[in-house]
Design an enzyme around this catalytic site. Sequence first.
Site, PDB file in Angstrom:
ATOM      1  N   ASP A  38       0.837  -1.201   0.000  1.00  0.00           N
ATOM      2  CA  ASP A  38       0.000   0.000   0.000  1.00  0.00           C
ATOM      3  C   ASP A  38       0.871   1.249   0.000  1.00  0.00           C
ATOM      4  O   ASP A  38       1.203   1.800   1.055  1.00  0.00           O
ATOM      5  CB  ASP A  38      -0.921   0.007   1.222  1.00  0.00           C
ATOM      6  CG  ASP A  38      -2.005  -1.051   1.136  1.00  0.00           C
ATOM      7  OD1 ASP A  38      -2.182  -1.625   0.046  1.00  0.00           O
ATOM      8  OD2 ASP A  38      -2.667  -1.315   2.153  1.00  0.00           O
ATOM      9  N   HIS A  62      -4.080  -2.268  -3.324  1.00  0.00           N
ATOM     10  CA  HIS A  62      -5.195  -1.323  -3.259  1.00  0.00           C
ATOM     11  C   HIS A  62      -4.908  -0.336  -4.388  1.00  0.00           C
ATOM     12  O   HIS A  62      -4.339   0.728  -4.172  1.00  0.00           O
ATOM     13  CB  HIS A  62      -5.245  -0.602  -1.912  1.00  0.00           C
ATOM     14  CG  HIS A  62      -5.815  -1.412  -0.805  1.00  0.00           C
ATOM     15  ND1 HIS A  62      -5.132  -1.681   0.359  1.00  0.00           N
ATOM     16  CD2 HIS A  62      -7.016  -2.042  -0.682  1.00  0.00           C
ATOM     17  CE1 HIS A  62      -5.894  -2.425   1.152  1.00  0.00           C
ATOM     18  NE2 HIS A  62      -7.031  -2.667   0.542  1.00  0.00           N
ATOM     19  N   ARG A  93     -10.277  -5.172  -3.243  1.00  0.00           N
ATOM     20  CA  ARG A  93     -11.286  -4.152  -3.578  1.00  0.00           C
ATOM     21  C   ARG A  93     -12.460  -4.126  -2.597  1.00  0.00           C
ATOM     22  O   ARG A  93     -13.150  -3.133  -2.469  1.00  0.00           O
ATOM     23  CB  ARG A  93     -11.774  -4.393  -5.014  1.00  0.00           C
ATOM     24  CG  ARG A  93     -12.868  -3.471  -5.515  1.00  0.00           C
ATOM     25  CD  ARG A  93     -12.467  -2.013  -5.480  1.00  0.00           C
ATOM     26  NE  ARG A  93     -13.529  -1.156  -5.985  1.00  0.00           N
ATOM     27  CZ  ARG A  93     -14.633  -0.835  -5.328  1.00  0.00           C
ATOM     28  NH1 ARG A  93     -14.848  -1.325  -4.125  1.00  0.00           N
ATOM     29  NH2 ARG A  93     -15.537  -0.040  -5.869  1.00  0.00           N
ATOM     30  N   LYS A  94     -12.703  -5.255  -1.926  1.00  0.00           N
ATOM     31  CA  LYS A  94     -13.800  -5.347  -0.938  1.00  0.00           C
ATOM     32  C   LYS A  94     -15.129  -4.852  -1.526  1.00  0.00           C
ATOM     33  O   LYS A  94     -15.778  -3.944  -0.998  1.00  0.00           O
ATOM     34  CB  LYS A  94     -13.465  -4.570   0.334  1.00  0.00           C
ATOM     35  CG  LYS A  94     -12.233  -5.078   1.072  1.00  0.00           C
ATOM     36  CD  LYS A  94     -12.034  -4.341   2.390  1.00  0.00           C
ATOM     37  CE  LYS A  94     -10.818  -4.837   3.147  1.00  0.00           C
ATOM     38  NZ  LYS A  94      -9.539  -4.353   2.569  1.00  0.00           N
ATOM     39  N   ASP A  97     -21.801  -4.160  -3.031  1.00  0.00           N
ATOM     40  CA  ASP A  97     -22.966  -3.512  -3.639  1.00  0.00           C
ATOM     41  C   ASP A  97     -23.788  -4.586  -4.342  1.00  0.00           C
ATOM     42  O   ASP A  97     -23.445  -5.774  -4.295  1.00  0.00           O
ATOM     43  CB  ASP A  97     -22.516  -2.419  -4.619  1.00  0.00           C
ATOM     44  CG  ASP A  97     -23.480  -1.232  -4.651  1.00  0.00           C
ATOM     45  OD1 ASP A  97     -24.709  -1.476  -4.699  1.00  0.00           O
ATOM     46  OD2 ASP A  97     -23.012  -0.080  -4.613  1.00  0.00           O
ATOM     47  N   ASN A 100     -25.253  -6.074 -10.208  1.00  0.00           N
ATOM     48  CA  ASN A 100     -25.016  -5.320 -11.435  1.00  0.00           C
ATOM     49  C   ASN A 100     -23.969  -4.233 -11.237  1.00  0.00           C
ATOM     50  O   ASN A 100     -23.125  -3.989 -12.106  1.00  0.00           O
ATOM     51  CB  ASN A 100     -26.326  -4.700 -11.931  1.00  0.00           C
ATOM     52  CG  ASN A 100     -26.173  -4.057 -13.292  1.00  0.00           C
ATOM     53  OD1 ASN A 100     -25.835  -4.727 -14.261  1.00  0.00           O
ATOM     54  ND2 ASN A 100     -26.403  -2.763 -13.365  1.00  0.00           N
ATOM     55  N   THR A 101     -24.001  -3.580 -10.078  1.00  0.00           N
ATOM     56  CA  THR A 101     -23.036  -2.514  -9.801  1.00  0.00           C
ATOM     57  C   THR A 101     -21.629  -3.068  -9.648  1.00  0.00           C
ATOM     58  O   THR A 101     -20.677  -2.535 -10.234  1.00  0.00           O
ATOM     59  CB  THR A 101     -23.438  -1.736  -8.530  1.00  0.00           C
ATOM     60  OG1 THR A 101     -24.738  -1.171  -8.729  1.00  0.00           O
ATOM     61  CG2 THR A 101     -22.448  -0.621  -8.241  1.00  0.00           C
ATOM     62  N   ARG A 236       3.159  -3.521   6.312  1.00  0.00           N
ATOM     63  CA  ARG A 236       4.203  -2.657   6.867  1.00  0.00           C
ATOM     64  C   ARG A 236       5.320  -3.432   7.553  1.00  0.00           C
ATOM     65  O   ARG A 236       6.439  -2.936   7.668  1.00  0.00           O
ATOM     66  CB  ARG A 236       3.558  -1.639   7.816  1.00  0.00           C
ATOM     67  CG  ARG A 236       2.787  -0.550   7.079  1.00  0.00           C
ATOM     68  CD  ARG A 236       1.847   0.220   7.975  1.00  0.00           C
ATOM     69  NE  ARG A 236       0.670  -0.564   8.335  1.00  0.00           N
ATOM     70  CZ  ARG A 236      -0.328  -0.106   9.080  1.00  0.00           C
ATOM     71  NH1 ARG A 236      -0.272   1.129   9.557  1.00  0.00           N
ATOM     72  NH2 ARG A 236      -1.377  -0.858   9.353  1.00  0.00           N
TER      73      ARG A 236
END
Length: 266
Positions: A38, A62, A93-94, A97, A100-101, A236
């Site tokens: 990240d 990410h 990406r988690k 929704d 379709n989204t 990290r």
Amino acid sequence: MVSTKTYTTRASTHPSPVAQRLFHLMDTKKANLCASVDVQTTSEFLSLIDKLGPYICLVKTHIDIIDDFSYEGTIVPLLELARKHNFMIFEDRKFADIGNTVKHQYTSGVYKISSWSDITNAHGVTGAGVVDGLKQGALETTKEPRGLLMLAELSSKGSLAYGEYTEKTVEIAKLDKEFVIGFIAQRDMGGHDEGFDWIVMTPGVGLDDKGDGLGQQYRTVDEVVSTGTDVIIVGRGLFGKGRDPEVEGKRYRDAGWNAYLKRTGQ
């Protein structure tokens, strides 16, 4: 019950080509380490991955935090590094929704995640449609096999992902044996007696620190692997606080592999 089977044995019976490939790759490289990279510039992103590449089975991205992202400048060289060092890619990406989204979020826009990421993940909060949408998106945009992890548990303090939420997420995972390859979780998620062999990937793993002051809680490598983790996710701990990524990459790879050997009685 925690699996004591080797990665090779599990590869031979797993219905997902993505899981099969990951198991074989881990066995070949003797590595069950996923590097969570990240950082906010493409140059640092690629430089770190090139250094960590020999020690990892997977890189977790990410991609939307990279300030100077471009497909040609960021993704094309990332794919070249994946071939060079033989690792797979997991875009964290988690998705959360309706079907379709998430299908369009996965396949379209600036990032076109389905075209380059072997694995992605989703919350169960919106129901089973999230799995259907992502699977449809993968089938429509790439001939490469893709896999999905469900977020069953999180490592952050105060997380709401536990109890009934976790149980319902596991039920969603059972609906698609090939596309849903496992979980982001803190332990083995069961299913063995029903013929499921889920891969468990665990964030919040550290050999030195116990937390970061922002809610992250770290557990040791031995602790997580002994309770069912297949892939340790480290960020990290590999490159933060002036750490040398090559030194730490080897250190975490060896710790993860030794914990796996201990669990499987090798």
